[in-house]
Structures are given as C-alpha cells and as structure tokens.
Enzyme design. Structure first.
Site, short mmCIF file in Angstrom:
data_model
loop_
_atom_site.label_atom_id
_atom_site.label_comp_id
_atom_site.label_asym_id
_atom_site.label_seq_id
_atom_site.Cartn_x
_atom_site.Cartn_y
_atom_site.Cartn_z
N ASP A 62 -3.89 -2.70 15.95
CA ASP A 62 -4.40 -3.44 14.59
C ASP A 62 -4.58 -4.84 14.24
OD1 ASP A 62 -5.34 -0.28 14.49
OD2 ASP A 62 -3.23 -0.17 12.76
N GLY A 63 -3.53 -5.76 14.51
CA GLY A 63 -3.37 -6.86 14.66
C GLY A 63 -4.36 -7.10 15.13
N ALA A 68 3.18 -2.89 2.84
CA ALA A 68 3.10 -2.05 1.33
C ALA A 68 3.48 -0.82 1.00
CB ALA A 68 1.77 -2.00 0.33
#
Length: 296
Positions: free
Chosen positions: A72-73, A190
C-alpha cells in the site's frame, strides 16, 4: 470501458519478490503485444530490459494505465504523482497488508487479463492537499491519499493547537497530535488512533485527535469539501512536524497554520470485477466470518 495499450510499471525497490513479479508482469504484457513503460528507478535494477523508461512524474503522460507492484505504501507514493494525470492505477500486492493493492501475485495473469479485456471496476479516491504557512507565507506543501498528520516529531511533549473548520472555531486541544484522514486513510493510522472506518465512496474527512489530554476528545467526521485549519500555539517550545502519508514531512514552528482541504484531482483506482470492500475489511482486519460457516 477503456482499452489500455500503453502500460506503465512501478515497483518497490529492495525486494527480490517484487522484481520477480515485475518480470512476470512484463512478460505477460509483452505477450499481449502491449507497449510497456518502466518507471526509471525499477528499470535501473532490471538490466537488459529493452523497454522505454520514464520518470514517475512523467509516467502519467505517456501511459493509459499504471500497474504498481508492491504494498500500500508503494501505491500511496504512486497515487500522489499520478492523480493529476487522471491515469488509472492497478495494484499487485507484494506488501504486508494490501488494502489498495488487491491482486495477489499468484493470480497476476488471470486478473490482469480480465482488466485488460475491459472487465474491471473504477473507484475515484480523493486526496488531501496540505499547506504550512508562516507569517502568511507558504513554507511547505504536500498531498496525501491516506492522511495528513500533525505530530511532535522527535519530541515526546504534547502539542497545543486550535482547530477551525470552514472558518469556524471548533476547539483547542492539547494532544500528541492530530490525524486528518480520507475514507481511504480511515483504515490506516486513523483506525489505530480510534477513528471510524469510512466507506471509500463517502465524501467525508475524519479528524482524529491522538491521545488528547481530555476525556471528551473524540473523532469528528466532516464534509469532504471542508477546509480545515490547524493553528499551532505560539507558546509552544517544540517544533512539531506535518507528515503526508507518512512519506513527506514538514517542520512547523509555533504560530504556524496548517491548511488541509480536498485536492481537485482524484486517483482512479482499478479493481477486478469481484472486488468486495467488506471482504477486504474482513480479511485484513480479522472480522468474523458467517455464523455456522455457511448461508447466503
């Protein structure tokens, strides 16, 4: 559906598995008589590839689609560079999580063939743009697909700041920091800080305080078109940092203002037709399966 003829490839460096997958992908695309363009950094570790190369910044101008091999990075970094070109992005997972890069290496040929044959879904994911201003002048700017985070940097002290939404004062806080996340980023940092999971189709932004020094500090979800301003207290003695997707960083001074808003350009993220967001959450986050192991 669009037909893709010019395919760009971006790969995460430092992984033998990624290089192996990039080579497989390259062979597969060439066998379909497609024009393949390698991002220049991955091209450097593939000697004798014989293909056109391009900088990441320019890749979106010469490609119909870009395939990212990594985690994902890797896709986050590609998204920030490619969103302004409106070029679709497809992810092949060679990372540890794979919320965004959802094609497994063992299904590379089958799933990529489906996409190239026009059988795919497109999600438009919005990005955030952040700007740090000091005495009215911009000193730093960055984009984020996941989140913009205000944090103490190397210090262990709390940060004091004020929050404004669309020009209206919301509150002052003393906390370890603040996370401003998109729906895409709601399952990242988050989430770890206690924020809610937001479906990617929501046009909303979540503001999540990090360990606030109060029992009433809670995340708040606001309209995606809101403009958020964070004002660092002038009485601070530390210099906190602002990070975009954990990859771009800016140092703030006491009294600086951080403005966060939606970026006009969106990321066009491609998925195979069988993509299921809730299945991804169930698999990646360890949610429970159906009771009794069956049922429709």
């Amino acid at each position: 559906m669009e037909q893709f003829r010019n395919i760009g490839i971006i790969g995460r460096l430092g992984s033998v598995q990624v290089l192996e997958t990039v080579r497989r992908l390259k062979r597969f695309l060439l066998d379909r008589h497609l024009h393949v363009i390698l991002e220049e950094t991955i091209a450097e570790v593939l000697p004798g590839h014989g293909l056109q190369t391009s900088s990441r910044k320019m890749l979106g101008e010469v490609c119909d689609m870009v395939i990212v091999v990594g985690g994902d990075g890797s896709l986050l970094g590609a998204a920030r560079a490619l969103a302004r070109h409106n070029v679709p992005v497809l992810g092949i997972n060679r990372g540890s999580l794979g919320f965004l890069t959802d094609i497994r290496p063992d299904e590379l040929e089958v799933k990529c063939a489906e996409v190239l044959d026009g059988h795919y879904l497109v999600e438009n994911r919005f990005l955030l743009q952040a700007e740090v201003r000091r005495h009215g002048e911009a000193i730093g700017q960055g984009d984020a697909l996941n989140d913009v985070v205000l944090h103490p940097g190397k210090s262990t002290r709390m940060i004091e700041f004020e929050i404004y939404i669309d020009g209206q004062f919301v509150c002052s806080q003393k906390a370890d920091g603040l996370i401003v996340a998109t729906p895409t980023g709601s399952t990242a940092y988050a989430l770890s800080a206690g924020g809610p999971i937001m479906h990617p189709k929501l046009d909303a932004i979540v503001i999540v305080p990090m360990y606030p020094h109060t029992l009433s500090g809670r995340p708040i979800v606001v309209d995606g078109n809101s403009e958020l301003k964070i004002v660092v207290s002038k009485d601070m003695t530390i210099y906190p940092q602002v990070s975009c997707d954990g990859q771009n960083h800016f140092t703030c001074a006491p009294g600086d203002t951080i403005t966060v808003s939606k970026k006009p350009q969106k990321l066009r993220l491609i998925h195979p037709l069988d993509h299921n967001y809730y299945e991804v959450c169930r698999t990646k986050l360890g949610w429970g399966s159906k009771l009794g192991g069956g049922g429709d």
